[in-house]
Design an enzyme around this catalytic site. Structure first.
Site, PDB file in Angstrom:
ATOM      1  CB  ILE A   1     133.766  41.546 -46.862  1.00 17.19           C
ATOM      2  CG1 ILE A   1     134.436  41.251 -48.197  1.00 17.19           C
ATOM      3  CG2 ILE A   1     133.373  43.024 -46.693  1.00 17.19           C
ATOM      4  CD1 ILE A   1     133.482  41.157 -49.501  1.00 17.19           C
TER       5      ILE A   1
ATOM      6  CB  ALA B   1     141.162  36.069 -45.340  1.00 20.88           C
TER       7      ALA B   1
ATOM      8  CG  PHE C   1     146.022  33.713 -53.939  1.00 19.55           C
ATOM      9  CD1 PHE C   1     147.446  33.021 -54.246  1.00 19.55           C
ATOM     10  CD2 PHE C   1     145.162  33.034 -54.695  1.00 19.55           C
ATOM     11  CE1 PHE C   1     147.631  32.071 -55.017  1.00 19.55           C
ATOM     12  CE2 PHE C   1     145.283  32.045 -55.474  1.00 19.55           C
ATOM     13  CZ  PHE C   1     146.679  31.418 -55.584  1.00 19.55           C
TER      14      PHE C   1
ATOM     15  CB  VAL D   1     137.812  38.836 -50.006  1.00 18.98           C
ATOM     16  CG1 VAL D   1     136.602  39.168 -51.012  1.00 18.98           C
ATOM     17  CG2 VAL D   1     138.554  37.713 -50.666  1.00 18.98           C
TER      18      VAL D   1
ATOM     19  CE  LYS E   1     137.671  36.229 -55.329  1.00 23.10           C
ATOM     20  NZ  LYS E   1     137.974  34.577 -55.862  1.00 23.10           N
TER      21      LYS E   1
ATOM     22  CG  ASP F   1     136.164  23.506 -55.368  1.00 19.57           C
ATOM     23  OD1 ASP F   1     135.585  22.720 -54.512  1.00 19.57           O
ATOM     24  OD2 ASP F   1     136.865  24.451 -54.761  1.00 19.57           O
TER      25      ASP F   1
END
Length: 987
Positions: free
Chosen positions: A628, A630, A633, A636, A654, A747
């Site tokens: 679904i 990226a 790392f 996803v 992930k 963040d």
């Protein structure tokens, strides 16, 4: 019965138009001998004769009544059928009355037979087909209605019979006709061979082409009609039936003129509504004149657009006159009583032509000086309500004493929202009188002993002046209030002594100003300790005192050790990282019993942190279904997790891409170490990790609606303000939980918030901001002080000094609020990151998004205070949002374009349309460029036409999202206002 049956025949079965006859052969048009084949030669004879109009024609006659064995055949030439399925033969002939012939034998006949023979080509000879009934097909025996005699011959009287016969079906390319005579005396004067077809006709709004009749006389050939230009089918596909005689029967369905077109010329033409008229729906009705204050700009209008200054509400029918906003209310009368006010007024002189007039009250507090007025707080009460008043009066209470107020009484109606101008209002200025303070809302017990209770309370919501002191009244619960004792206190805390042990007391408190005492608070009940309780509490505190002393000693030793270790390391780590780590060690004592976040990077072996905080899951329990997205790392995915003894659940997975380094693996799993420490409904939940097989995985709960920013953009304008506030409340609750654990997110943004199917928002993406130094592909993150920082979401102190705290997360939360209320718009739009930094340094802040309540924008501005110590805590933000949800009226006041706050706002107003050369440039400027082609194909290519667009026009060009409709409509309204301003200047 016959005539009665005919009268009752359904009209649908009656023919509409006469049939069209196409002639295949006509003997009367011959200019030379017909040359038909006869057998025997002594039978039929070709001669010249005359028709009833005495025109010379070629005929055949036979009269061998006195001869024996008469069997006379006459065969036509080959006749092509030209697609016809049924053939008609018209014969004109005369027959001699056998009785008028002297001495005629008894074999004399007054009839003849008609035959036909089909063939794909002209194959007949003198002997083929055989001159007999087989292979010929008999059509009929033809008898005369009238016969002539010798007397008629003498008087030159012509008695001509006309008979028509038909046959079918015929399928070959052509055919021959044959006429057989048995002892007759007759003349075949004329033969016409033809077929019939139904004519082209326009009926019921549809065009039916010519249609060949069927092969049988009873045949009904269905023919589909096509709607005439600008008409459309109604109910069922339209068709008629062509019968065997070439007549239209049984019409089914119909076409009607489209909206904007009327039926003329007996229903054969759909004509566009002339200028000044319109037709809103499909049907037979004609165009009607535009309602008052409206007009059309072209022919074929489906509705009339309102003239400048006039509008139509969304619920108004298209045939309703356009109306305008009402004028201001008149004759305002105010009556002040201490801190309450009665306002009355008379209706506006002009209601705008509508009957849905209501009033809104805008309250502004101007203080006692000359400063700018601000909106009144939520404490002011309006009866019966502040907005949507139907009666010209209102009672306002709970105002502040000695305060100047301005009240604006707005007159609004159903089209006020359509106007680019503010509602007309009448204003009144009043000053409240001296008043006593309001009641204290609540009291708290601070401590108690066997003979004393210490209480505290908050200041009254409306002190109405300087509080001089408080009076506390108390008495035993089982006694009368007449036995009460009063104690005065200059502060909001008091200790009442000399009380009885184990006794319940009733307490009330009131405040005093120069205007006197206010009302007593509600009754509060508190109980002193019993002797047994007191002894128990002393014993319980003894270990706590000893433990606290020991803990203090350990803490001092720990601080000394940390200082020594840090000095030995020679400040190897940057100040920001040292500060973060020290915070985890030193802040634990601040919230007793509260779980404190532990940074996994403080572990000597980071894998130990993974084992401690994240559950290891066997790979056999995980089923990956589809990719679904990226991540930084790896991929996803979505899939299912089925743990032993538990039901299968939908999860997000992930994965760590192959070829990773040990550092990448450690960094990847650090997020799981962080996430595994959290357990809150508004923080993404970690199910576990897969580290003992490949690929390495982090498994979390699945959030059906994905990231918040994308979800909002896909559903622009689809949610109520309360729903949006509910989302914000969830994010704030999650951040409060993280802040209470001493975790700093760094963040926080809408892109890092996930939404499930129930619109629950959950904070996600933990710890990744530490590793953004290696990511050069994402323009969201910009280099700053050796790292990557999301400039648009980051507090100024974090940008300048990399000082990340919960206060800097609060700044980011304010940006998230702006993202949510703007439905995922990019903060600071297309400004560069450097321009954003410069604007923030100059104290500029983002303006309120469209339709953003003033209370929410004020909360955003509080989050963006330059001094981080002045920003609210997340707990305060949650409480504020809870109040808004409980009191939706507080969200009705929209933030003005120019706020009265001290901070200047960035200008994002709609530019003057005259600065654009084309409509395409205007659409680019308002970020609606995706509708360029739709505007062009619909004919909206000039600003004059665009300025007259209505909601229906905007829908017609394909703008279906409510948020986009509102943005375009607001821009058009501003365009109209700018046009009106230009026109007034020209005049």
């Amino acid at each position: 019965m016959g005539p009665l049956w005919f009268c009752c025949l359904p009209l649908a079965l009656l023919p509409l138009l006469a049939a069209v006859e196409e002639t295949l052969m006509d003997s009367t048009t011959a200019t030379a001998e017909l040359g038909w084949m006869v057998h025997p030669p002594s039978g039929w004879e070709e001669v010249s004769g005359y028709d009833e109009n005495m025109n010379t024609i070629r005929t055949y006659q036979v009269c061998n009544v006195f001869e024996s064995s008469q069997n006379n055949w006459l065969r036509t030439k080959y006749i092509r059928r030209r697609g016809a399925h049924r053939i008609h033969v018209e014969m004109k002939f005369s027959v001699r009355d056998c009785s008028s012939i002297p001495n005629v034998p008894g074999s004399c006949k007054e009839t003849f037979n008609l035959y036909y023979y089909e063939s794909d080509f002209d194959s007949a000879t003198k002997t083929f087909p055989n001159w007999m009934e087989n292979p010929w097909m008999k059509v009929d025996t033809i008898a005369a209605d009238e016969r002539f005699s010798q007397v008629d011959l003498g008087g030159r009287v012509m008695k001509i019979n006309t008979e028509v016969r038909s046959f079918g079906p015929v399928s070959k390319n052509g055919f021959y006709l044959a006429f057989q005579d048995y002892w007759g005396c007759m003349s075949l004067i004329a033969v016409r061979v033809f077929y019939r077809k139904c004519p082209r006709v326009i009926q019921n709004g549809a065009d039916f082409q010519e249609t060949l009749s069927g092969a049988e006389s009873t045949s009904l050939v269905a023919s589909r009609g096509t709607c005439i230009n600008k008409a459309e089918e109604v109910d069922v596909p339209i068709k008629q039936h062509c019968n065997g005689d070439g007549e239209w029967l049984v019409p089914i369905g119909r076409c009607m003129c489209r909206p904007g077109y009327e039926s003329v010329a007996n229903g054969t033409v759909c004509r566009g509504c002339p200028s000044g008229t319109f037709k809103a729906s499909q049907g037979d009705e004609g165009c009607v004149h535009c309602p008052i204050n409206s007009r059309t700009t072209s022919e074929g209008a489906t509705n009339c657009v309102c003239r400048n200054g006039y509008y139509r509400a969304d619920a108004d029918p298209v045939d309703m006159p356009c109306t305008t906003i009402p004028s201001a209310p008149q004759s305002v009368i105010s009556s002040v009583n201490e801190t309450s006010l009665m306002l009355e007024w008379t209706p506006p002189r002009d209601s705008g032509g509508r009957e849905d007039l209501v009033y809104n009250i805008i309250c502004k507090s101007c203080g006692s000086g000359r400063g700018a007025c601000t909106r009144c707080g939520d404490n002011v009460q309006f009866a019966p309500r502040q907005l949507g008043l139907t009666e010209p009066r209102i009672y306002i209470s709970d105002l502040l004493a000695h305060t100047q107020y301005t009240f604006e009484i707005q007159a609004v109606n159903g089209v006020t929202d359509q106007s680019p101008f503010s509602p007309q209002f009448a204003s009144v200025n009043i000053t409240t009188n001296q008043a006593a303070p309001s009641a204290v809302s609540i009291m708290h017990q601070v401590s108690r002993t066997v003979d004393s209770i210490t209480l505290s309370w908050s200041q009254p919501d409306q002190p109405n002046g300087v509080i001089l002191d408080y009076e506390l009244q108390y008495y035993e619960k089982n006694l009368s209030e007449l036995n009460s004792t009063a104690v005065k206190s200059p502060t909001n805390t008091v200790t009442v002594q000399n009380l009885k042990a184990g006794t319940i007391y009733v307490f009330q408190v009131r405040a005093r100003t120069v205007a006197g005492y206010g009302r007593y608070s509600g009754k509060m009940y508190f109980q002193t300790m019993t002797e047994a309780e007191y002894q128990t509490s002393v014993q319980e505190k003894l270990p706590l005192i000893i433990g606290s002393s020991a803990a203090g000693l350990v803490f001092l030793i720990a601080v000394v050790v940390i200082i020594i270790v840090c000095n030995r390391r020679g400040f190897e780590r940057a100040d920001s990282e040292y500060t973060d780590k020290l915070q985890h060690y030193t802040s634990g004592h601040m919230t007793p019993g509260m779980k404190i976040y532990i940074d996994p990077f403080t572990y000597e072996d980071p894998n130990e942190a993974v084992r401690e905080f994240a559950k290891e899951i066997d790979i056999s329990c995980v089923k990956i279904e589809q990719v679904i997205g990226a991540g930084e790392f790896g991929e996803v995915c979505s899939g299912h997790l089925k743990l032993p003894g538990k039901r299968e659940i939908f999860v997000a997975i992930k994965t760590l891409k192959s070829g990773y380094t040990e550092k990448q693996r450690r960094d990847f799993l650090s997020e799981a170490s962080i996430m595994g420490q959290f357990d809150h409904p508004n923080v993404i939940h970690l199910e576990g990790v897969v580290t003992k097989s490949s690929p390495v995985m982090i498994i979390t709960e699945f959030m059906e609606n994905g990231s918040l920013d994308s979800f909002l953009r896909q559903n622009d304008g689809q949610f109520t303000v309360i729903q949006l506030v509910g989302m914000l409340r969830g994010i704030a609750a999650g951040m409060k939980y993280l802040a209470d654990m001493n975790y700093v997110h760094r963040d926080l943004a809408a892109r890092n918030t996930l939404v499930n199917s129930n619109l629950v928002c959950k904070v996600s993406d933990f710890g990744l901001s530490r590793f953004l130094e290696d990511d050069t592909s994402d323009p969201t993150y910009t280099s700053a002080l050796g790292g990557k920082i999301p400039i648009r979401w980051t507090a100024p102190e974090a940008i300048q000094y990399r000082k990340f705290t919960s206060a800097s997360d609060v700044w980011s939360y304010g940006i998230v609020m702006w993202e949510v209320m703007s439905y995922g718009e990019r903060p600071y739009w297309d400004m560069t990151n450097q321009d954003v930094i410069n604007a923030i340094e100059q104290d500029y802040r983002l303006p309120p998004p469209m339709d953003c309540p003033n209370a929410l924008h004020q909360l955003m501005l509080d989050c963006w205070q330059k001094d981080r110590n002045h920003r609210p805590k997340f707990g305060q933000i949650v409480n504020t949002l809870d109040k808004m949800i409980r009191n939706p009226n507080s969200l009705k006041a929209m933030a003005p374009l120019s706020s009265g706050v001290n901070l200047p706002l960035l200008d994002r107003t709609i530019p003057d349309y005259t600065s654009f050369n084309t409509v395409d440039e205007w659409l680019d400027a308002i970020k609606m460029s995706q509708y360029k082609e739709s505007y062009a194909s619909a004919g909206f290519t000039t600003f004059d036409i665009v300025s007259q667009m209505t909601v229906e026009d905007i829908l017609r060009v394909g703008v279906t999202l409510a948020g986009h409709q509102k943005k375009i409509l607001n821009s058009i309204q501003v365009m109209r206002a700018q046009m009106n301003q230009i026109q007034s200047v020209e005049v």
